[in-house]
Write a protein that holds these residues in place. Sequence first.
Motif, PDB file in Angstrom:
ATOM      1  N   SER A  40       4.404   1.448 -11.211  1.00  0.00           N
ATOM      2  CA  SER A  40       4.423   1.220  -9.759  1.00  0.00           C
ATOM      3  C   SER A  40       3.799  -0.351  -9.857  1.00  0.00           C
ATOM      4  N   VAL A  41       3.882  -0.732  -8.718  1.00  0.00           N
ATOM      5  CA  VAL A  41       3.216  -2.069  -8.122  1.00  0.00           C
ATOM      6  C   VAL A  41       2.412  -1.759  -6.943  1.00  0.00           C
ATOM      7  N   VAL A  42       1.037  -2.223  -6.738  1.00  0.00           N
ATOM      8  CA  VAL A  42       0.309  -1.997  -5.592  1.00  0.00           C
ATOM      9  C   VAL A  42       0.610  -2.968  -4.460  1.00  0.00           C
ATOM     10  N   LEU A  43       0.930  -2.489  -3.285  1.00  0.00           N
ATOM     11  CA  LEU A  43       0.857  -3.089  -2.133  1.00  0.00           C
ATOM     12  C   LEU A  43      -0.568  -3.054  -1.199  1.00  0.00           C
ATOM     13  N   MET A  44      -1.543  -4.176  -1.398  1.00  0.00           N
ATOM     14  CA  MET A  44      -2.844  -4.040  -0.586  1.00  0.00           C
ATOM     15  C   MET A  44      -2.731  -4.530   0.852  1.00  0.00           C
ATOM     16  N   ALA A  45      -2.981  -3.754   1.727  1.00  0.00           N
ATOM     17  CA  ALA A  45      -2.768  -4.572   3.169  1.00  0.00           C
ATOM     18  C   ALA A  45      -3.872  -4.013   4.122  1.00  0.00           C
ATOM     19  N   ASP A  55      -1.345  -8.218  -0.206  1.00  0.00           N
ATOM     20  CA  ASP A  55      -1.275  -8.674  -1.573  1.00  0.00           C
ATOM     21  C   ASP A  55      -0.585  -7.638  -2.405  1.00  0.00           C
ATOM     22  N   VAL A  56       0.575  -8.215  -2.761  1.00  0.00           N
ATOM     23  CA  VAL A  56       1.396  -7.611  -3.644  1.00  0.00           C
ATOM     24  C   VAL A  56       1.546  -8.088  -5.216  1.00  0.00           C
ATOM     25  N   GLY A  57       1.776  -7.089  -5.966  1.00  0.00           N
ATOM     26  CA  GLY A  57       2.274  -7.349  -7.238  1.00  0.00           C
ATOM     27  C   GLY A  57       1.098  -6.996  -8.424  1.00  0.00           C
ATOM     28  N   THR A  58       0.177  -6.386  -7.935  1.00  0.00           N
ATOM     29  CA  THR A  58      -0.805  -5.905  -8.833  1.00  0.00           C
ATOM     30  C   THR A  58      -0.367  -4.493  -9.713  1.00  0.00           C
ATOM     31  N   TYR A  59      -0.712  -4.516 -10.694  1.00  0.00           N
ATOM     32  CA  TYR A  59      -0.399  -3.179 -11.546  1.00  0.00           C
ATOM     33  C   TYR A  59      -1.564  -2.716 -12.459  1.00  0.00           C
ATOM     34  N   ASP A  60      -2.219  -1.784 -12.093  1.00  0.00           N
ATOM     35  CA  ASP A  60      -3.272  -1.415 -12.638  1.00  0.00           C
ATOM     36  C   ASP A  60      -3.492   0.259 -12.533  1.00  0.00           C
ATOM     37  N   LYS A  61      -4.220   0.967 -13.436  1.00  0.00           N
ATOM     38  CA  LYS A  61      -4.653   2.122 -13.637  1.00  0.00           C
ATOM     39  C   LYS A  61      -5.819   2.721 -12.786  1.00  0.00           C
ATOM     40  N   SER A  62      -6.633   1.484 -12.198  1.00  0.00           N
ATOM     41  CA  SER A  62      -7.585   1.712 -11.515  1.00  0.00           C
ATOM     42  C   SER A  62      -7.406   2.173 -10.066  1.00  0.00           C
ATOM     43  N   SER A  63      -8.629   2.457  -9.458  1.00  0.00           N
ATOM     44  CA  SER A  63      -8.483   2.949  -8.051  1.00  0.00           C
ATOM     45  C   SER A  63      -8.313   1.976  -7.259  1.00  0.00           C
ATOM     46  N   ASP A  64      -7.974   2.200  -5.888  1.00  0.00           N
ATOM     47  CA  ASP A  64      -7.444   1.006  -4.912  1.00  0.00           C
ATOM     48  C   ASP A  64      -8.786   0.067  -4.868  1.00  0.00           C
ATOM     49  N   LEU A  74      -8.147  -1.217   5.910  1.00  0.00           N
ATOM     50  CA  LEU A  74      -7.757  -1.855   4.636  1.00  0.00           C
ATOM     51  C   LEU A  74      -7.118  -0.493   3.813  1.00  0.00           C
ATOM     52  N   ASP A  75      -6.268  -0.557   2.874  1.00  0.00           N
ATOM     53  CA  ASP A  75      -5.707   0.577   1.804  1.00  0.00           C
ATOM     54  C   ASP A  75      -4.507  -0.273   0.849  1.00  0.00           C
ATOM     55  N   GLY A  76      -4.369   0.625  -0.056  1.00  0.00           N
ATOM     56  CA  GLY A  76      -3.404   0.203  -0.958  1.00  0.00           C
ATOM     57  C   GLY A  76      -2.229   1.428  -1.067  1.00  0.00           C
ATOM     58  N   LYS A  77      -1.094   0.729  -1.401  1.00  0.00           N
ATOM     59  CA  LYS A  77       0.066   1.933  -1.664  1.00  0.00           C
ATOM     60  C   LYS A  77       0.604   1.582  -2.644  1.00  0.00           C
ATOM     61  N   THR A 102       0.655   2.857   9.196  1.00  0.00           N
ATOM     62  CA  THR A 102       1.284   1.650   9.144  1.00  0.00           C
ATOM     63  C   THR A 102       2.115   1.902   7.724  1.00  0.00           C
ATOM     64  N   PHE A 103       1.749   2.246   6.834  1.00  0.00           N
ATOM     65  CA  PHE A 103       2.365   2.518   5.512  1.00  0.00           C
ATOM     66  C   PHE A 103       3.666   3.444   5.931  1.00  0.00           C
ATOM     67  N   GLY A 104       3.065   4.602   6.617  1.00  0.00           N
ATOM     68  CA  GLY A 104       4.226   5.490   6.880  1.00  0.00           C
ATOM     69  C   GLY A 104       5.257   5.217   7.803  1.00  0.00           C
ATOM     70  N   ILE A 105       5.036   4.175   8.858  1.00  0.00           N
ATOM     71  CA  ILE A 105       6.145   3.491   9.529  1.00  0.00           C
ATOM     72  C   ILE A 105       6.934   2.697   8.620  1.00  0.00           C
ATOM     73  N   LEU A 106       6.301   1.770   7.669  1.00  0.00           N
ATOM     74  CA  LEU A 106       7.069   0.992   6.781  1.00  0.00           C
ATOM     75  C   LEU A 106       8.327   1.798   6.113  1.00  0.00           C
ATOM     76  N   SER A 107       7.663   2.848   5.348  1.00  0.00           N
ATOM     77  CA  SER A 107       8.454   3.656   4.605  1.00  0.00           C
ATOM     78  C   SER A 107       9.820   4.523   5.351  1.00  0.00           C
ATOM     79  N   GLN A 108       9.372   4.616   6.860  1.00  0.00           N
ATOM     80  CA  GLN A 108      10.565   5.554   7.572  1.00  0.00           C
ATOM     81  C   GLN A 108      11.450   4.578   7.763  1.00  0.00           C
ATOM     82  N   LYS A 109      11.118   3.228   8.106  1.00  0.00           N
ATOM     83  CA  LYS A 109      12.092   2.218   8.700  1.00  0.00           C
ATOM     84  C   LYS A 109      12.770   1.518   7.389  1.00  0.00           C
TER      85      LYS A 109
END
Length: 260
Positions: A55-60, A72-81, A30-33, A160-167
Motif C-alpha cells: 500500500s501507499v498512504v493517503l494522509m488527509a 499528503d500521498v505516497g508514504t509507505y510505512d509499516k508504522s501507525s498513522d 485528520l486520518d490516514g488511508k 470522507t474516505f468512504g465517499i471517495l471510495s464510493q465515487k
Amino acid sequence: MMPNPTEDMWKSIANDYNTIWNFPNCVGALDGKHINIQAPPNSGSMYFNYKKMFSVVLMALVDAKYNFIAVDVGTYDKSSDGEIFTHCNLGKALERDKLQIPQSAKLPNTSTEVPYVIVGDETFPLKTYLMRPYPRQYLDVSKRIFNYRLSRARRVVENTFGILSQKFRIYNRRIQAIPKNIDNIIHATCILHNFIKKYDTNTYSYERNESNIDGPNDKVLENLPMQGGNATKDAFHVREKFKDYFNSEFGSVSWQDGII
C-alpha cells in the motif's frame, strides 16, 4: 479545488465544525488511508504494511463538509498513522506552523482562549494543535464526554474516505501502476472529489445518519493502537480546557449525557 489555506479560510472551517459538529476552534479532522496497490517491481517488502498488504498512504485533513483541505500521498510505512503523520510533509508543515492557521480564539460564550486545533484518533500524538482522545482506562464522566465530542468531529474524515471510495471505484481493488503514477491518481481523485461535490451535488452527496451520530448508542471509539508521543504540558492543558468546556453550561449538548 484545494487552494492554499488562508486565515479566513481556517476561521470559516472552524465555524462550520462548531455549527455542524459542535466542536469549536476545530479546523480539520485528520486520518490516514492505506491504498491497496500491486507490489511494485523490485521493491521487496518496502510497500508491505502491518495490514499484510502492499500500500501507499493517503494522509488527509478534511473540513466539516467532507472536502479535502490538504493531502499528503505516497508514504509507505509499516508504522501507525500517527508515526507516518509525524514524518510526512503535512505533519511537518503543521509542526512548523506553515499553514497560516490562526493562533487562538475564545471558546463560544466564554473568556477561555484556546488554540485552533485539528482532531485525530488514538494513533496520533497529542499536540497543542492536535487533539486526540483520553486513554480509555479509568475514564470519568467528563473525559468520556470529551472523547465522544472529539469522536463525533473526527468521524468526518472517515466518512470522507468512504465517499471517495464510493465515487471512485478504483479504490475498491488493487491499483496496478508504478508508484509515481499511483500518487498522481490519488491526488487527482482528491481534487475531483472536491470539484464534483461543489458543482454536482445532486449526484454526489452523503446522508448523515443522525441516529449513529447523536444517539445514546453511539460508539465513542474504535479499538485502535495507542500512540503515546511526547505530549507537552501545554498540550495536556489545552485538552483539559476543551474537556471542561464540553462539560460546562455553555459547551454541553443535550444528547451527550446519553452516552454515559
